[in-house]
Design an enzyme around this catalytic site. Structure first.
Site, PDB file in Angstrom:
ATOM      1  N   ARG A 183       0.845  -1.208   0.000  1.00 19.31           N
ATOM      2  CA  ARG A 183       0.000   0.000   0.000  1.00 19.31           C
ATOM      3  C   ARG A 183       0.880   1.257   0.000  1.00 19.31           C
ATOM      4  O   ARG A 183       0.623   2.214  -0.741  1.00 19.31           O
ATOM      5  CB  ARG A 183      -0.910   0.014   1.232  1.00 19.31           C
ATOM      6  CG  ARG A 183      -2.092  -0.915   1.131  1.00 19.31           C
ATOM      7  CD  ARG A 183      -3.104  -0.679   2.252  1.00 19.31           C
ATOM      8  NE  ARG A 183      -2.707  -1.217   3.538  1.00 19.31           N
ATOM      9  CZ  ARG A 183      -3.003  -2.427   3.991  1.00 19.31           C
ATOM     10  NH1 ARG A 183      -3.697  -3.263   3.253  1.00 19.31           N
ATOM     11  NH2 ARG A 183      -2.607  -2.820   5.194  1.00 19.31           N
ATOM     12  N   PHE A 212     -11.098  -4.134  -5.842  1.00 26.29           N
ATOM     13  CA  PHE A 212     -11.107  -5.001  -4.659  1.00 26.29           C
ATOM     14  C   PHE A 212     -10.583  -4.187  -3.467  1.00 26.29           C
ATOM     15  O   PHE A 212      -9.607  -4.547  -2.822  1.00 26.29           O
ATOM     16  CB  PHE A 212     -10.252  -6.257  -4.879  1.00 26.29           C
ATOM     17  CG  PHE A 212     -10.581  -7.021  -6.136  1.00 26.29           C
ATOM     18  CD1 PHE A 212     -11.643  -7.913  -6.161  1.00 26.29           C
ATOM     19  CD2 PHE A 212      -9.843  -6.834  -7.303  1.00 26.29           C
ATOM     20  CE1 PHE A 212     -11.954  -8.629  -7.320  1.00 26.29           C
ATOM     21  CE2 PHE A 212     -10.145  -7.535  -8.467  1.00 26.29           C
ATOM     22  CZ  PHE A 212     -11.198  -8.433  -8.479  1.00 26.29           C
ATOM     23  N   ASP A 239     -15.573  -2.338  -4.738  1.00 28.02           N
ATOM     24  CA  ASP A 239     -15.639  -3.617  -4.023  1.00 28.02           C
ATOM     25  C   ASP A 239     -17.072  -4.132  -4.087  1.00 28.02           C
ATOM     26  O   ASP A 239     -18.020  -3.356  -4.178  1.00 28.02           O
ATOM     27  CB  ASP A 239     -15.200  -3.463  -2.562  1.00 28.02           C
ATOM     28  CG  ASP A 239     -14.772  -4.795  -1.946  1.00 28.02           C
ATOM     29  OD1 ASP A 239     -13.549  -5.052  -1.859  1.00 28.02           O
ATOM     30  OD2 ASP A 239     -15.657  -5.594  -1.568  1.00 28.02           O
ATOM     31  N   ASP A 282      -6.296  -6.148  -6.486  1.00 21.53           N
ATOM     32  CA  ASP A 282      -5.921  -6.965  -5.318  1.00 21.53           C
ATOM     33  C   ASP A 282      -7.066  -7.923  -4.982  1.00 21.53           C
ATOM     34  O   ASP A 282      -7.741  -7.777  -3.964  1.00 21.53           O
ATOM     35  CB  ASP A 282      -5.606  -6.043  -4.120  1.00 21.53           C
ATOM     36  CG  ASP A 282      -5.115  -6.836  -2.916  1.00 21.53           C
ATOM     37  OD1 ASP A 282      -4.637  -7.971  -3.093  1.00 21.53           O
ATOM     38  OD2 ASP A 282      -5.197  -6.305  -1.785  1.00 21.53           O
ATOM     39  N   CYS A 304      -2.857 -13.472  -4.110  1.00 24.04           N
ATOM     40  CA  CYS A 304      -2.606 -14.018  -2.773  1.00 24.04           C
ATOM     41  C   CYS A 304      -2.873 -15.513  -2.743  1.00 24.04           C
ATOM     42  O   CYS A 304      -3.018 -16.104  -1.679  1.00 24.04           O
ATOM     43  CB  CYS A 304      -3.436 -13.288  -1.721  1.00 24.04           C
ATOM     44  SG  CYS A 304      -5.205 -13.434  -1.975  1.00 24.04           S
TER      45      CYS A 304
HETATM   46  N1  SAH Z   1      -6.781  -4.290  -1.108  1.00 25.87           N
HETATM   47  C1  SAH Z   1      -7.458  -4.541   0.146  1.00 25.87           C
HETATM   48  C2  SAH Z   1      -7.739  -6.007   0.369  1.00 25.87           C
HETATM   49  C3  SAH Z   1      -8.575  -6.661  -0.703  1.00 25.87           C
HETATM   50  S1  SAH Z   1      -9.286  -8.170  -0.214  1.00 25.87           S
HETATM   51  C4  SAH Z   1      -6.647  -3.924   1.281  1.00 25.87           C
HETATM   52  O1  SAH Z   1      -5.526  -3.421   1.033  1.00 25.87           O
HETATM   53  O2  SAH Z   1      -7.125  -3.914   2.408  1.00 25.87           O
HETATM   54  C5  SAH Z   1     -10.323  -8.607  -1.519  1.00 25.87           C
HETATM   55  C6  SAH Z   1     -11.619  -7.850  -1.617  1.00 25.87           C
HETATM   56  O3  SAH Z   1     -12.250  -8.255  -2.828  1.00 25.87           O
HETATM   57  C7  SAH Z   1     -12.638  -8.077  -0.522  1.00 25.87           C
HETATM   58  O4  SAH Z   1     -12.962  -6.852   0.066  1.00 25.87           O
HETATM   59  C8  SAH Z   1     -13.891  -8.644  -1.244  1.00 25.87           C
HETATM   60  O5  SAH Z   1     -15.122  -8.099  -0.751  1.00 25.87           O
HETATM   61  C9  SAH Z   1     -13.658  -8.182  -2.645  1.00 25.87           C
HETATM   62  N2  SAH Z   1     -14.261  -8.969  -3.739  1.00 25.87           N
HETATM   63  C10 SAH Z   1     -14.301 -10.305  -3.879  1.00 25.87           C
HETATM   64  N3  SAH Z   1     -14.822 -10.640  -5.089  1.00 25.87           N
HETATM   65  C11 SAH Z   1     -15.105  -9.478  -5.721  1.00 25.87           C
HETATM   66  C12 SAH Z   1     -15.645  -9.150  -7.001  1.00 25.87           C
HETATM   67  N4  SAH Z   1     -15.968 -10.097  -7.879  1.00 25.87           N
HETATM   68  N5  SAH Z   1     -15.791  -7.852  -7.302  1.00 25.87           N
HETATM   69  C13 SAH Z   1     -15.457  -6.880  -6.435  1.00 25.87           C
HETATM   70  N6  SAH Z   1     -14.933  -7.138  -5.217  1.00 25.87           N
HETATM   71  C14 SAH Z   1     -14.752  -8.413  -4.865  1.00 25.87           C
END
Ligand code: SAH
Length: 410
Positions: free
Chosen positions: A215, A231, A253, A313, A353
């Site tokens: 980040r 995401f 998200d 992500d 991940c």
């Molecule tokens: N980048 C964030 C962590 C991301 S975790 C950080 O730094 O804190 C992954 C995220 O993807 C979750 O919040 C989940 O709700 C979201 N997610 C999962 N599938 C998704 C989709 N198809 N479209 C949008 N968001 C999604």
């Protein structure tokens, strides 16, 4: 103490301090009455004691090593010593003041297999994914309360799916095992930004501490940029981008709850601006989109919308080796779409991940996506798990998070 005796020739990985013994490597168990989660001695076919581990009859990973020192039989004090050592290795986090959200124990990589402990401003949230961890929960909690500076409580989240593989039950919610009753939300600082962390119901133990360094890295590339943070969860990368003076941040998200927290976190971060790591930009325009990224990227393409910097992500697409090919298609799809939405010279910070997908394959998928997008890219950086999520050199499985920062050449 019970003994697990390996088959001839199956001692190599344990002698190299890999922490797992699969059922197929075991010749015999000297006394098969050994209890779930009990500490057992691990012995080579030749009779050498190689170390000690936690026994788990329900799991394919039958023993997880807690010590490779043959002449000291580990007891509760061994657990306390491992907890103290893990805390000691994080000492700089408790003095530098950048954050008060820190992973204290990173499982096998800290010689406490299946034990995760994350610290949020005094409240410690654990996940136990091995039978031995479950059996020793109280000893672990006691050691955490004793050794972690400023510890207020220790609680457990039992909602991790992988508990089932160990024959452990899954349930929702948070269970306090030491200290005061934990609050519903904890507010942590990470440099210039603030996050409200839902330790009861949020993802993992509430937050993605593992992406902290990424980040900061991506944030630093965001000045005056039009940023799309896909995401976004509770706002992470997008808030760092704003702290570096991004013009516009679009948070996307699928979770409306996460998006609500992202909004609150922007307000909290703006209010906290002026402190030690001040820089949160009042100029940044935020846009919040609750949508499926796969669909949203297509909508942007169809609308002809472009960005200077895109973050991808996603959650883990591959849970196991068997799912890697299907996951590869998902990764290629979103990366290809994002590449097309980049302006000339634009930056794509893209992550996986999925531990089951290695870095070489991830690079290959990105190269295929670039070819299909008809664009050339340079790799200008790579990221991994933050330093409080170390990977034991003898345990490559501990490395799951990969990040590639790409710059479009036209
Ligand atoms: N980048 C964030 C962590 C991301 S975790 C950080 O730094 O804190 C992954 C995220 O993807 C979750 O919040 C989940 O709700 C979201 N997610 C999962 N599938 C998704 C989709 N198809 N479209 C949008 N968001 C999604």
């Amino acid at each position: 103490m019970h003994k697990v005796i390996l088959k001839p020739g199956r001692d190599w990985s344990i002698r190299h301090h890999h922490p797992w013994i699969f059922s197929g490597a075991i010749g015999k168990i000297a006394d098969d009455t050994s209890a779930t989660g009990a500490t057992v001695a691990v012995v080579s076919a030749e009779g050498d004691v190689l170390g000690y581990g936690w026994y788990s009859p329900a799991s394919q990973i039958r023993v997880r090593m807690i010590s490779f020192v043959p002449d000291i039989v580990p007891g509760t004090e061994q657990i306390a010593a491992s907890v103290a050592a893990a805390v000691g290795r994080r000492a700089e986090f408790f003095v530098d003041g950048f954050t008060d959200g820190v992973r204290i124990i990173n499982a096998e990589n800290d010689m406490l297999p299946g034990v995760v402990a994350d610290f949020y401003c005094g409240h410690i949230v654990c996940q136990f994914t091995s039978a031995g961890a479950e059996v020793n929960a109280d000893a672990i909690a006691e050691a955490l309360m004793h050794h972690v500076p400023g510890a207020l409580s220790v609680s457990v989240r039992d909602d991790v799916e992988s508990r089932r593989k160990e024959g452990l039950p899954c349930r929702e919610g948070l269970r306090r095992i030491a200290g005061v009753e934990p609050p519903q939300m904890v507010e942590i600082a990470e440099g210039p930004v603030r996050f409200r962390v839902d330790i009861w119901r949020g993802h993992k133990t509430g937050f993605y501490l593992d992406q902290r360094e990424a980040r900061a890295r991506v944030g630093a590339l965001s000045a005056a940029k039009d940023v799309l943070n896909c995401f976004s969860y509770t706002g992470g990368f997008g808030l760092y981008a704003a702290a570096s003076g991004a013009n516009r941040v679009t948070q996307v998200d699928i979770s409306a709850e996460a998006m609500e927290l992202a909004k609150q976190n922007a307000a909290l971060s703006a209010a906290a601006s002026g402190g030690q790591h001040a820089a949160f930009s009042a100029q940044t325009v935020f846009e919040y989109v609750v949508a499926d990224v796969f669909k949203y990227l297509r909508e942007c393409r169809d609308a002809g919308r472009t960005f200077d910097l895109i973050v991808l992500d996603p959650p883990k697409f591959a849970e196991s080796k068997a799912q890697v090919m299907k996951a590869a298609r998902g990764y290629k799809d979103i990366n290809l779409l994002a590449m097309k939405l980049l302006r000339p010279g634009g930056i794509l910070a893209t992550f996986s991940c999925s531990g089951a997908m290695d870095a070489v394959l991830f690079d290959k998928i990105l190269a295929e996506a670039a070819a299909d997008a008809k664009k050339d890219f340079q790799i200008i950086g790579r990221t991994g798990q933050s330093a409080d999520h170390p990977v034991a050199l003898a345990f490559p499985e501990g490395h799951y998070l990969k990040g590639v920062i790409l710059r479009s050449m036209k």
